[in-house]
Scaffold this motif. Sequence first.
Motif, PDB file in Angstrom:
ATOM      1  N   UNK A  81     -24.028 -51.520  30.171  1.00  0.00           N
ATOM      2  CA  UNK A  81     -24.261 -50.073  30.100  1.00  0.00           C
ATOM      3  C   UNK A  81     -23.534 -49.456  31.287  1.00  0.00           C
ATOM      4  N   UNK A  82     -22.962 -48.302  31.095  1.00  0.00           N
ATOM      5  CA  UNK A  82     -22.143 -47.719  32.149  1.00  0.00           C
ATOM      6  C   UNK A  82     -22.109 -46.202  31.970  1.00  0.00           C
ATOM      7  N   UNK A  83     -21.758 -45.531  33.054  1.00  0.00           N
ATOM      8  CA  UNK A  83     -21.753 -44.070  33.086  1.00  0.00           C
ATOM      9  C   UNK A  83     -20.367 -43.578  33.449  1.00  0.00           C
ATOM     10  N   UNK A  84     -19.832 -42.649  32.656  1.00  0.00           N
ATOM     11  CA  UNK A  84     -18.610 -41.945  33.012  1.00  0.00           C
ATOM     12  C   UNK A  84     -19.017 -40.567  33.531  1.00  0.00           C
ATOM     13  N   UNK A  85     -18.686 -40.308  34.777  1.00  0.00           N
ATOM     14  CA  UNK A  85     -19.054 -39.044  35.415  1.00  0.00           C
ATOM     15  C   UNK A  85     -17.809 -38.339  35.916  1.00  0.00           C
ATOM     16  N   UNK A  86     -17.647 -37.076  35.521  1.00  0.00           N
ATOM     17  CA  UNK A  86     -16.594 -36.214  36.047  1.00  0.00           C
ATOM     18  C   UNK A  86     -17.262 -34.995  36.680  1.00  0.00           C
ATOM     19  N   UNK A  87     -16.465 -34.056  37.118  1.00  0.00           N
ATOM     20  CA  UNK A  87     -17.026 -32.845  37.716  1.00  0.00           C
ATOM     21  C   UNK A  87     -17.801 -32.020  36.707  1.00  0.00           C
ATOM     22  N   UNK A  88     -17.505 -32.203  35.422  1.00  0.00           N
ATOM     23  CA  UNK A  88     -18.127 -31.366  34.394  1.00  0.00           C
ATOM     24  C   UNK A  88     -18.957 -32.125  33.372  1.00  0.00           C
ATOM     25  N   UNK A  89     -18.699 -33.420  33.213  1.00  0.00           N
ATOM     26  CA  UNK A  89     -19.352 -34.161  32.128  1.00  0.00           C
ATOM     27  C   UNK A  89     -20.005 -35.425  32.638  1.00  0.00           C
ATOM     28  N   UNK A  90     -21.110 -35.791  31.980  1.00  0.00           N
ATOM     29  CA  UNK A  90     -21.837 -37.026  32.270  1.00  0.00           C
ATOM     30  C   UNK A  90     -22.110 -37.717  30.940  1.00  0.00           C
ATOM     31  N   UNK A  91     -21.411 -38.816  30.715  1.00  0.00           N
ATOM     32  CA  UNK A  91     -21.527 -39.527  29.437  1.00  0.00           C
ATOM     33  C   UNK A  91     -22.044 -40.935  29.719  1.00  0.00           C
ATOM     34  N   UNK A  92     -23.211 -41.241  29.182  1.00  0.00           N
ATOM     35  CA  UNK A  92     -23.828 -42.557  29.360  1.00  0.00           C
ATOM     36  C   UNK A  92     -23.499 -43.431  28.163  1.00  0.00           C
ATOM     37  N   UNK A  93     -22.957 -44.594  28.427  1.00  0.00           N
ATOM     38  CA  UNK A  93     -22.716 -45.606  27.397  1.00  0.00           C
ATOM     39  C   UNK A  93     -23.861 -46.605  27.508  1.00  0.00           C
ATOM     40  N   UNK A  94     -24.768 -46.538  26.551  1.00  0.00           N
ATOM     41  CA  UNK A  94     -26.024 -47.287  26.640  1.00  0.00           C
ATOM     42  C   UNK A  94     -25.975 -48.552  25.798  1.00  0.00           C
ATOM     43  N   UNK A  95     -26.756 -49.537  26.189  1.00  0.00           N
ATOM     44  CA  UNK A  95     -26.821 -50.842  25.528  1.00  0.00           C
ATOM     45  C   UNK A  95     -27.243 -50.684  24.064  1.00  0.00           C
ATOM     46  N   UNK A  96     -26.788 -51.606  23.239  1.00  0.00           N
ATOM     47  CA  UNK A  96     -27.045 -51.565  21.807  1.00  0.00           C
ATOM     48  C   UNK A  96     -28.532 -51.372  21.496  1.00  0.00           C
ATOM     49  N   UNK A  97     -28.827 -50.375  20.681  1.00  0.00           N
ATOM     50  CA  UNK A  97     -30.202 -50.121  20.261  1.00  0.00           C
ATOM     51  C   UNK A  97     -31.041 -49.353  21.256  1.00  0.00           C
ATOM     52  N   UNK A  98     -30.430 -48.910  22.365  1.00  0.00           N
ATOM     53  CA  UNK A  98     -31.203 -48.281  23.440  1.00  0.00           C
ATOM     54  C   UNK A  98     -30.823 -46.820  23.688  1.00  0.00           C
ATOM     55  N   UNK A  99     -30.072 -46.218  22.787  1.00  0.00           N
ATOM     56  CA  UNK A  99     -29.571 -44.874  23.052  1.00  0.00           C
ATOM     57  C   UNK A  99     -30.693 -43.854  23.244  1.00  0.00           C
ATOM     58  N   UNK A 100     -31.833 -44.099  22.639  1.00  0.00           N
ATOM     59  CA  UNK A 100     -32.961 -43.167  22.731  1.00  0.00           C
ATOM     60  C   UNK A 100     -33.570 -43.098  24.130  1.00  0.00           C
ATOM     61  N   UNK A 101     -33.273 -44.075  24.982  1.00  0.00           N
ATOM     62  CA  UNK A 101     -33.891 -44.102  26.310  1.00  0.00           C
ATOM     63  C   UNK A 101     -33.420 -42.958  27.200  1.00  0.00           C
ATOM     64  N   UNK A 102     -32.312 -42.336  26.867  1.00  0.00           N
ATOM     65  CA  UNK A 102     -31.801 -41.220  27.674  1.00  0.00           C
ATOM     66  C   UNK A 102     -32.249 -39.862  27.145  1.00  0.00           C
ATOM     67  N   UNK A 103     -33.101 -39.845  26.126  1.00  0.00           N
ATOM     68  CA  UNK A 103     -33.555 -38.576  25.560  1.00  0.00           C
ATOM     69  C   UNK A 103     -34.240 -37.724  26.628  1.00  0.00           C
ATOM     70  N   UNK A 104     -33.848 -36.473  26.714  1.00  0.00           N
ATOM     71  CA  UNK A 104     -34.537 -35.528  27.586  1.00  0.00           C
ATOM     72  C   UNK A 104     -34.001 -35.435  29.002  1.00  0.00           C
ATOM     73  N   UNK A 105     -33.030 -36.234  29.358  1.00  0.00           N
ATOM     74  CA  UNK A 105     -32.498 -36.198  30.724  1.00  0.00           C
ATOM     75  C   UNK A 105     -31.439 -35.106  30.845  1.00  0.00           C
ATOM     76  N   UNK A 106     -31.701 -34.151  31.721  1.00  0.00           N
ATOM     77  CA  UNK A 106     -30.771 -33.041  31.928  1.00  0.00           C
ATOM     78  C   UNK A 106     -29.481 -33.493  32.621  1.00  0.00           C
ATOM     79  N   UNK A 107     -29.468 -34.710  33.122  1.00  0.00           N
ATOM     80  CA  UNK A 107     -28.294 -35.255  33.813  1.00  0.00           C
ATOM     81  C   UNK A 107     -27.325 -35.954  32.861  1.00  0.00           C
ATOM     82  N   UNK A 108     -27.658 -36.007  31.585  1.00  0.00           N
ATOM     83  CA  UNK A 108     -26.820 -36.681  30.588  1.00  0.00           C
ATOM     84  C   UNK A 108     -26.369 -35.661  29.551  1.00  0.00           C
TER      85      UNK A 108
END
Length: 418
Positions: A81-108
């Motif tokens: 799992x890894x995070x791509x962060x730029x000055x404007x965007x935050x994109x989380x690449x989450x482990x298989x079957x776990x995408x729901x774990x980032x629900x509700x985070x204003x940082x993603x």
Amino acid sequence: MADFDWHAERSDLSGIALLDRAPESEGIDLRQVRLYRQGRVRQQMAQYGVDAVILSDPVNIRYATGTRNMQVFSQRNAPSRYLLLTAERSILFEFTGCLHLADGYETIDEVRPSRTASFVAAGPRIDERERAWAAEMNDLITELVGKNATLGLERLNAGTSIALRELGLKIVDAQQPVEMARAIKSAEEMKCINASLRATEIAVGKLRDAIRPGITENELWSVLHKSVIEQNGDYCETRLLSAGQRTNPWFQETATYEIGEDELIALDTDVVGCHGYYSDFSRTFHSGPGKPSETQRELYKVAHEQVHHNMDILKPGMTFRDYAEQAWDIPERYYANRYYLSAHGCGMTGEYPYLYHRGDFPDAGYDGLIEPGMTICVESYIGEKNGAEGVKLEQQILITETGNELLSRFPFEEALLR
């Protein structure tokens, strides 16, 4: 505190809702904590001229977003799992079957499935997998910040990094901007650190109460770990509890050794506790049933003196070099077994800065500035080379605008200070 309704709607029992309503979160604005930390990373990226970072260390992903998932697994299976962060965007690449774990985070801003680029996942097709991974990331980075971007990396296998560079990206190390970001804590962040410390102090109190001749080191250490987990802490990063002759030299991991009568028992907590913050203080106990020996008391008092001298001199505006020069002089008979650091930064783990002893500074040390908002752990290990026992003590402090504030409150042993 009002009781939390654990039987509320199912939507309230997943992802961010449950974590933010945990008992130790009361009175802490975790949204503010997450936004502050992500802002710190972006500030440092701009300062060091980094257009984007790919974070794969789970501790740094948690720092930058607040999200967590299988922390220990992720540490040895990068990049799962890894995070791509730029000055404007935050994109989380989450482990298989776990995408729901980032629900509700204003940082993603967006969650995508990760593509694990490792030999374990790809086998002999690893080169093909690495190039495909790099091509996907290069296309995304180009879309977000333009061609030939400066990209900060950490903890990626060599083939992936080489493939990214071959695509025209300028590769730099992400450690410096991220560590510099983490070094300065906000007032709200300090509430998380104190919550973690209070929980760890409860756990150490239970460990102390369980000490008796005949118990093994493993049994005793498990008391600490059990209490940490019960209080919603994460894990113990090390197994640094030893007794008797195993306290000298230091860094002997907890084992099946049965604690004897009137022995010293040394502990370094190294707890990744509530909210993922490191509770790092050390204490040394006496097993009884008799009184500590004169030698045991002397070791303890010397370690106590070292910690308190070095705490007293730490202040904002002091350089690392000045600290090394003013730090406590280690007596010659204890010098060979000295702890490898005089003090170190502390946040979600041990972190920047490392403060070295005067004698080690020419080879290992580097200069910098002690700043308000840093949390520092002041270390001592006192034990003669080939000595029978040793004492480990450590305190965690906050650097304030005018001096420092003690954070770790667990008491010292009066019987060993007499």
